[in-house]
Design an enzyme around this catalytic site. Structure first.
Site, PDB file in Angstrom:
ATOM      1  N   GLU A 175      39.130  64.904  38.977  1.00  0.00           N
ATOM      2  CA  GLU A 175      38.265  63.578  38.001  1.00  0.00           C
ATOM      3  C   GLU A 175      38.426  62.186  37.883  1.00  0.00           C
ATOM      4  O   GLU A 175      38.995  62.038  36.900  1.00  0.00           O
ATOM      5  CB  GLU A 175      39.150  64.881  36.367  1.00  0.00           C
ATOM      6  N   GLU A 387      35.684  73.654  38.808  1.00  0.00           N
ATOM      7  CA  GLU A 387      36.469  74.019  36.898  1.00  0.00           C
ATOM      8  C   GLU A 387      35.346  74.215  36.714  1.00  0.00           C
ATOM      9  O   GLU A 387      34.163  74.093  36.552  1.00  0.00           O
ATOM     10  CB  GLU A 387      37.072  72.449  36.912  1.00  0.00           C
TER      11      GLU A 387
HETATM   12  C1  BG6 Z   1      40.304  69.372  33.261  1.00  0.00           C
HETATM   13  C2  BG6 Z   1      41.129  68.916  34.126  1.00  0.00           C
HETATM   14  O1  BG6 Z   1      39.774  68.035  32.683  1.00  0.00           O
HETATM   15  O2  BG6 Z   1      39.735  70.844  32.064  1.00  0.00           O
HETATM   16  C3  BG6 Z   1      42.205  70.516  33.599  1.00  0.00           C
HETATM   17  O3  BG6 Z   1      41.244  68.747  35.598  1.00  0.00           O
HETATM   18  C4  BG6 Z   1      42.271  70.547  32.296  1.00  0.00           C
HETATM   19  O4  BG6 Z   1      43.611  69.964  34.413  1.00  0.00           O
HETATM   20  C5  BG6 Z   1      40.592  71.467  32.401  1.00  0.00           C
HETATM   21  O5  BG6 Z   1      43.570  71.728  31.519  1.00  0.00           O
HETATM   22  C6  BG6 Z   1      40.716  72.008  30.736  1.00  0.00           C
HETATM   23  O6  BG6 Z   1      41.318  71.396  30.129  1.00  0.00           O
HETATM   24  P1  BG6 Z   1      42.070  71.270  28.906  1.00  0.00           P
HETATM   25  O7  BG6 Z   1      42.068  70.205  27.958  1.00  0.00           O
HETATM   26  O8  BG6 Z   1      41.270  72.726  27.699  1.00  0.00           O
HETATM   27  O9  BG6 Z   1      42.585  72.209  29.581  1.00  0.00           O
END
Ligand code: BG6
Length: 488
Positions: A175, A387
């Site tokens: 990111e 993701e």
């Molecule tokens: C992304 C990141 O922003 O979202 C992860 O690459 C992160 O590291 C994921 O865990 C989910 O976000 P969160 O804040 O729910 O953990």
């Protein structure tokens, strides 16, 4: 409509959110080790020294460091073709600038990759997932220093050489566009290891939302990170021409809140700065025109972009574009719109969408839209969703089962949306869900925000025995992979 035969189905984690063992076998402190937990209403806090009474969730995380064999076996049981993980930089170079790498750290990832190979699981490795060694923050101000470019390239090439026959797919920075989300200090710290001296030396806890930031320094440090990424891509291709090296963008898809042309333009500008800028640099190898207007209007002195750097950016373009997709948001010029927040971004609320308990708006159609948009923008570049997932509270029944139908309900239409996009002609090569096993949330530091198909008995008060169990979604995802996305 169907997924290609070699589609990379799997899941994604980051070292700092799952490994624990934060000082074991020579690992040095890194940024996440300084972060305490928060929740949906309370931002995480930062404390530069490890307070013996405080609970730092990354210190033990879910103990993947000691349980990776069991976890990878469970991934294999679901049929994973691909496992995205990060190498925790501080395990390899504990201080970031050590002369020699730490053999124990290198050996750990050898073991992990060997375990993956046992089951035919292809690793996809992020070289830096918000894991900048703490000493790089204090000594070099993260990527603000050009010396950090060399330190990163040295670290990356060490990994490339060591794992050249075990890992084919790589990502440089997780990111990378987070510092462009307009949320100031938090993006700087997570993404760039950049902090104000006063914050570095603080003796009291600081809310991450209160970290100081300076846009000139943000863009300078981000530029250095682009250069580091491009040099890494070049070096990787020299070490193994078969490497596939990608970027990684937090894609917070935006729509105009209304058809008011002012909203359309505001949305275009926001999309450009937040989503497109970094991708353009990394895929096309040059700064897009629109960013110079932004720089001018924000008094950013761009003399840090040298001729030599421009050449490096051109020579180090990525082989694939990967991104995280959780939600979409709206943009408006109106001041009285309701707002919603992601972990490091804010947008206006979309009246047509529902949201998770953390307020993240659920928008599967937005995934099809985004995939088409990206393909149109980067027509020759394969895409991968690295993701996507649903953070939720899970309830363990008395018999130990976990009926997470809400998670399945989130994934189903997102997988449908990818199918549609493939039908639209988008070259999508893979999908790794976020947190196939519960882990520490990056945004809130909570365990309670669970993403997994695998439940981990570990809680925000530090209790739990770390045992793993299968949720209903585990069996569902197994079927999805088995049927190559036909049975969802
Ligand atoms: C992304 C990141 O922003 O979202 C992860 O690459 C992160 O590291 C994921 O865990 C989910 O976000 P969160 O804040 O729910 O953990």
């Amino acid at each position: 409509m169907s997924f290609p035969k070699n589609f990379l189905w799997g899941g994604a984690v980051a070292g700092n959110q799952c490994e624990g063992a934060y000082l074991e076998d020579g690992k040095g402190l890194s940024v996440p080790d300084m972060l305490l937990g928060g929740d949906v209403n309370t931002p995480r806090t930062f404390l530069p020294v490890t307070d013996p009474d405080a609970f730092y969730p990354s210190h033990e995380a879910i103990d993947f460091y000691h349980r990776y064999k069991e976890d990878i076996k469970l991934f294999a049981e679901m049929g994973f073709k691909c496992f995205r993980l990060s190498i925790n930089w501080g395990r390899i170079f504990p201080n970031g600038d050590d002369a020699e790498p730490n053999e124990a750290g290198l050996q750990f990832y050898d073991n992990v990759f060997d375990e993956c190979a046992k089951y035919g699981i292809e690793p996809l490795v992020t070289l830096c997932h918000y894991e900048i060694p703490w000493a790089i923050v204090t000594k070099y101000h993260g990527f603000l220093s050009r010396e950090t470019i060399d330190l990163f390239v040295k670290y990356a090439t060490t990994c490339f050489k060591r794992y050249k026959d075990k890992v084919k797919y790589w990502l440089t920075f997780n990111e990378i566009n987070i510092p462009c989300m307009g949320e100031g200090g938090i993006g700087n710290l997570y993404g760039l290891g950049l902090m104000d001296d006063a914050d570095i030396n603080a003796t009291e806890r600081i809310l991450l939302t209160d970290l100081k930031s300076d846009e000139q320094k943000t863009f300078e440090a981000l530029h250095n990170q682009f250069v580091a990424s491009a040099l890494t891509v070049k070096a990787g291709h020299e070490i193994n021409p078969d490497f596939v090296i990608g970027n990684m963008i937090a894609h917070v898809t935006v729509y105009p809140l209304t058809p008011n042309p002012k909203d359309i333009l505001a949305c275009m500008d926001e999309d450009n700065i937040k989503n497109n800028f970094c991708g353009d640099v990394q895929v096309r190898g040059e700064y897009p025109d629109f960013i110079f207007r932004y720089f001018k209007e924000h008094n950013i002195d761009t003399s840090f972009i040298t001729e030599e750097d421009k050449k490096i950016l051109k020579e180090g373009t990525v082989d694939m574009y990967t991104f995280s997709y959780y939600q979409s948001g709206c943009v408006t010029v109106s001041d009285d719109a309701d707002m919603i927040a992601g972990n490091m971004s804010k947008s206006a609320k979309n009246p047509y969408l529902k949201a998770s308990d953390w307020g993240w708006q659920i928008d599967p159609d937005g995934l099809r839209y985004t995939l088409n948009y990206l393909h149109d923008r980067y027509p020759k570049t394969p895409l991968m969703v690295v993701e996507n997932g649903f953070g939720a509270f899970d309830k363990v029944e008395e018999d130990g089962s976990i009926h997470d139908d809400y998670r399945i309900a989130y994934f189903k239409p997102h997988i449908e949306a990818m199918k549609e996009a493939i039908e639209d002609g988008v070259p999508l090569i893979g999908f790794t869900t976020w947190g196939p096993i519960d882990l520490v949330s990056a945004g809130t530091g909570q365990y309670a925000k669970r993403y997994g198909f695998i439940y981990v008995d570990r809680h925000d008060d530090g209790t739990g025995d770390f045992s793993r169990s299968r949720k209903d979604s585990f069996y569902w995802y197994k079927k999805v992979i088995e049927s190559n996305g036909e049975e969802i």
